[in-house]
Motif scaffolding. Structure first.
Motif, PDB file in Angstrom:
ATOM      1  N   PHE A 419       1.413   6.731  10.307  1.00 56.60           N
ATOM      2  CA  PHE A 419       0.412   5.666  10.177  1.00 56.60           C
ATOM      3  C   PHE A 419      -0.760   6.111   9.296  1.00 56.60           C
ATOM      4  CE2 PHE A 419       2.710   4.669  14.062  1.00 56.60           C
ATOM      5  CZ  PHE A 419       3.001   3.332  13.855  1.00 56.60           C
ATOM      6  N   VAL A 420      -1.113   7.386   9.349  1.00 58.28           N
ATOM      7  CA  VAL A 420      -2.139   7.902   8.449  1.00 58.28           C
ATOM      8  C   VAL A 420      -1.664   7.798   7.004  1.00 58.28           C
ATOM      9  CG1 VAL A 420      -3.308  10.015   7.694  1.00 58.28           C
ATOM     10  CG2 VAL A 420      -3.277   9.412  10.116  1.00 58.28           C
ATOM     11  N   LEU A 421      -0.383   8.099   6.757  1.00 53.71           N
ATOM     12  CA  LEU A 421       0.163   7.985   5.397  1.00 53.71           C
ATOM     13  C   LEU A 421       0.125   6.538   4.921  1.00 53.71           C
ATOM     14  CD1 LEU A 421       3.216  10.420   5.660  1.00 53.71           C
ATOM     15  CD2 LEU A 421       0.975  10.850   4.627  1.00 53.71           C
ATOM     16  N   VAL A 422       0.410   5.598   5.819  1.00 57.21           N
ATOM     17  CA  VAL A 422       0.330   4.178   5.459  1.00 57.21           C
ATOM     18  C   VAL A 422      -1.108   3.798   5.104  1.00 57.21           C
ATOM     19  CG1 VAL A 422       0.545   1.825   6.373  1.00 57.21           C
ATOM     20  CG2 VAL A 422       2.357   3.489   6.786  1.00 57.21           C
ATOM     21  N   MET A 423      -2.080   4.311   5.863  1.00 55.44           N
ATOM     22  CA  MET A 423      -3.487   4.017   5.581  1.00 55.44           C
ATOM     23  C   MET A 423      -3.917   4.600   4.240  1.00 55.44           C
ATOM     24  SD  MET A 423      -5.296   4.645   9.260  1.00 55.44           S
ATOM     25  CE  MET A 423      -5.174   3.448  10.590  1.00 55.44           C
ATOM     26  N   VAL A 424      -3.456   5.811   3.940  1.00 54.90           N
ATOM     27  CA  VAL A 424      -3.783   6.414   2.645  1.00 54.90           C
ATOM     28  C   VAL A 424      -3.208   5.566   1.514  1.00 54.90           C
ATOM     29  CG1 VAL A 424      -3.411   8.431   1.169  1.00 54.90           C
ATOM     30  CG2 VAL A 424      -3.994   8.744   3.579  1.00 54.90           C
ATOM     31  N   LEU A 425      -1.993   5.039   1.704  1.00 52.72           N
ATOM     32  CA  LEU A 425      -1.397   4.132   0.710  1.00 52.72           C
ATOM     33  C   LEU A 425      -2.266   2.896   0.524  1.00 52.72           C
ATOM     34  CD1 LEU A 425       0.899   3.069  -1.105  1.00 52.72           C
ATOM     35  CD2 LEU A 425       2.032   2.227   0.980  1.00 52.72           C
ATOM     36  N   ALA A 426      -2.726   2.310   1.634  1.00 52.21           N
ATOM     37  CA  ALA A 426      -3.591   1.124   1.548  1.00 52.21           C
ATOM     38  C   ALA A 426      -4.897   1.446   0.831  1.00 52.21           C
ATOM     39  CB  ALA A 426      -3.864   0.580   2.948  1.00 52.21           C
ATOM     40  N   LEU A 427      -5.476   2.605   1.129  1.00 52.34           N
ATOM     41  CA  LEU A 427      -6.718   3.012   0.465  1.00 52.34           C
ATOM     42  C   LEU A 427      -6.505   3.142  -1.039  1.00 52.34           C
ATOM     43  CD1 LEU A 427      -9.667   4.027   0.737  1.00 52.34           C
ATOM     44  CD2 LEU A 427      -8.737   6.332   1.016  1.00 52.34           C
ATOM     45  N   GLY A 428      -5.385   3.758  -1.434  1.00 49.24           N
ATOM     46  CA  GLY A 428      -5.085   3.900  -2.855  1.00 49.24           C
ATOM     47  C   GLY A 428      -4.903   2.562  -3.543  1.00 49.24           C
TER      48      GLY A 428
END
Length: 447
Positions: A419-428
């Motif tokens: 889920f942290v990786l998904v959030m980093v994707l959204a931030l990018g």
């Protein structure tokens, strides 16, 4: 002593005092007042007094206790139970369906509360036991609840965005609108991850059994849909008049409280205990935020007086020669690192006096009137990531407090990685395409 050295001394002293475990607002306010009196003499204490007057005169802040009270009424009167029952009936037959329903529940709770802790409390008391009972993997369950509850600080009415608006002097209404599409996008990414993962590995989130599906009639589905529609009605009754300019922010928050209390009364779930618990918790949360904002304003006033922002801008742009996007990425990385040890409010009050004016001066190809709105969304998403980042992520310890003994801290740490990786994707995505955040506020407020 050079002003840059004084600013560095203030900042390092504050971080050092944080390690003592004292209250965040006390540390920040203490450093601010001592620095003001040391620099400007006995008249320096007026900076803190001026900050308190500014806080007391900020009319939109009245919405803060309203939204907090509304969330606690939802939680204590069990209005969210009906909503989860609706998702259970409609999504249960799908692999991972109850986890998807839990994320949707968190979205709705976020849209009526604005705090991560309320979503965590509701998800842990309603969804967690049900998901474990139905054989969902522990890491999938805890990850979904933690990630879903973090949406509360992005989807309006976000309390964190209200605090950011106060410090950045940005309009709350535009910040809230800017958080809508990124928040829904992130929820959609969570749902896509859960759906794909559970389809590939059905044992992570087994679907409802055929026997149970046979017992659910069409009438049961319609009844659950009607019962679960009440929170939607509350949200639209609150937000529509505000978005179209018929009511102010504070008036909309009062409408939300009145609608929530009326719903609890109609359901027969509003009593003296519910009112007392909601009132006490609202008073506690509201006072905490008020003290933090007061300390942040005092600290920011000293930094402004020192010219520390211009000094940092000169360091990054002129002496080190960093480009605007390099500076922005370094700022976000610093938030992520601080988020391992501090909560979102502490991060905001520590670095906002530095970062917000600096962002306004960067040439990022975004209209000046939109930069602070866009950056508020970036900051909030970074806070969401920080909530889930070991070793001291806020939601990690909330999850440990709510979870049964068979769920270990190791399970909780492992559960948040995807889920942290998904959030980093959204931030990018939002950094690369600012229109994701800016389209809706520019549509509603074109001028």
């Amino acid at each position: 002593m050079p002003y840059e050295m004084i600013a560095a001394l203030m900042f390092s002293t504050m971080l050092l005092m944080m390690m003592t475990g004292q209250r965040v607002f006390g540390i920040i306010g203490f450093v601010a007042v001592v620095a003001a009196i040391s620099l400007w003499g006995t008249g320096g204490h007026n900076m803190g007094f001026s900050a308190s007057m500014k806080l007391m005169k900020w009319y939109p802040l009245l919405s803060l206790p309203m939204f907090v009270f509304m969330g606690y009424i939802m939680s204590e009167s069990r209005l969210a139970d009906d909503l989860y029952r609706m998702f259970h009936v409609w999504f249960g037959p799908v692999p991972g369906g109850l986890a998807i329903g839990t994320i949707l529940l968190m979205v709705l709770i976020s849209a009526m509360n604005g705090l991560s802790v309320a979503g965590m409390a509701i998800g842990s008391t309603i969804a967690l036991p049900e998901l474990l009972r139905r054989g969902y993997q522990k890491e999938m369950v805890t990850g979904v609840i933690q990630a879903g509850s973090s949406l509360g600080i992005l989807i309006p009415p976000s309390v964190v965005l209200v605090l950011y608006a106060m410090i950045a002097r940005a309009p709350v209404s535009e910040l809230w609108l800017a958080g809508v599409i990124p928040g829904l996008m992130m929820a959609a990414l969570f749902i896509a991850y859960v759906a794909i993962r559970c389809r590939l590995q059905p044992e992570l989130g087994p679907a409802m059994s055929a026997e149970e599906r046979a017992t659910i009639t069409r009438a049961d589905k319609l009844h659950a849909l009607r019962a679960g529609a009440l929170p939607f009605i509350i949200f639209f009754a609150m937000m529509f008049p505000f978005i179209y300019g018929w009511t102010s922010l504070v008036e909309s928050s009062v409408i939300g409280v009145a609608a929530t209390v009326a719903a609890a009364v109609i359901k027969g779930r509003f009593n003296a205990t519910v009112f007392e618990v909601a009132t006490r918790n609202t008073l506690f949360i509201s006072c905490m935020f008020m003290w933090v904002i007061l300390a942040a304003l005092s600290f920011g006033a000293v930094f402004d007086g020192l010219g520390a922002v211009k000094a940092i801008e000169s360091l990054f742009v002129e002496k080190l020669g960093f480009g605007p996007w390099t500076i922005l990425i370094l700022m976000q990385v610093s938030f992520l690192l601080m988020g391992m040890f501090l909560d979102d409010t502490a991060m905001l009050v520590i670095v906002a006096p530095l970062y917000v004016p600096l962002v306004a001066t960067l040439d990022l190809g975004i209209p000046p009137e939109d930069v602070l709105i866009w950056y508020g969304v970036l900051y909030t998403i970074t806070c969401q990531i920080a909530y889930l980042t070991p070793p001291f992520g806020y939601n990690l310890f909330l999850m440990r407090a709510f979870a049964p003994p068979e769920i270990t801290m190791g399970d909780i740490y492992r559960s948040v990685v995807p889920f942290v990786l998904v959030m980093v994707l959204a931030l990018g995505l939002i950094m690369a395409f600012p229109g994701i955040a800016l389209w809706l506020p520019n549509l509603i407020y074109p001028n």
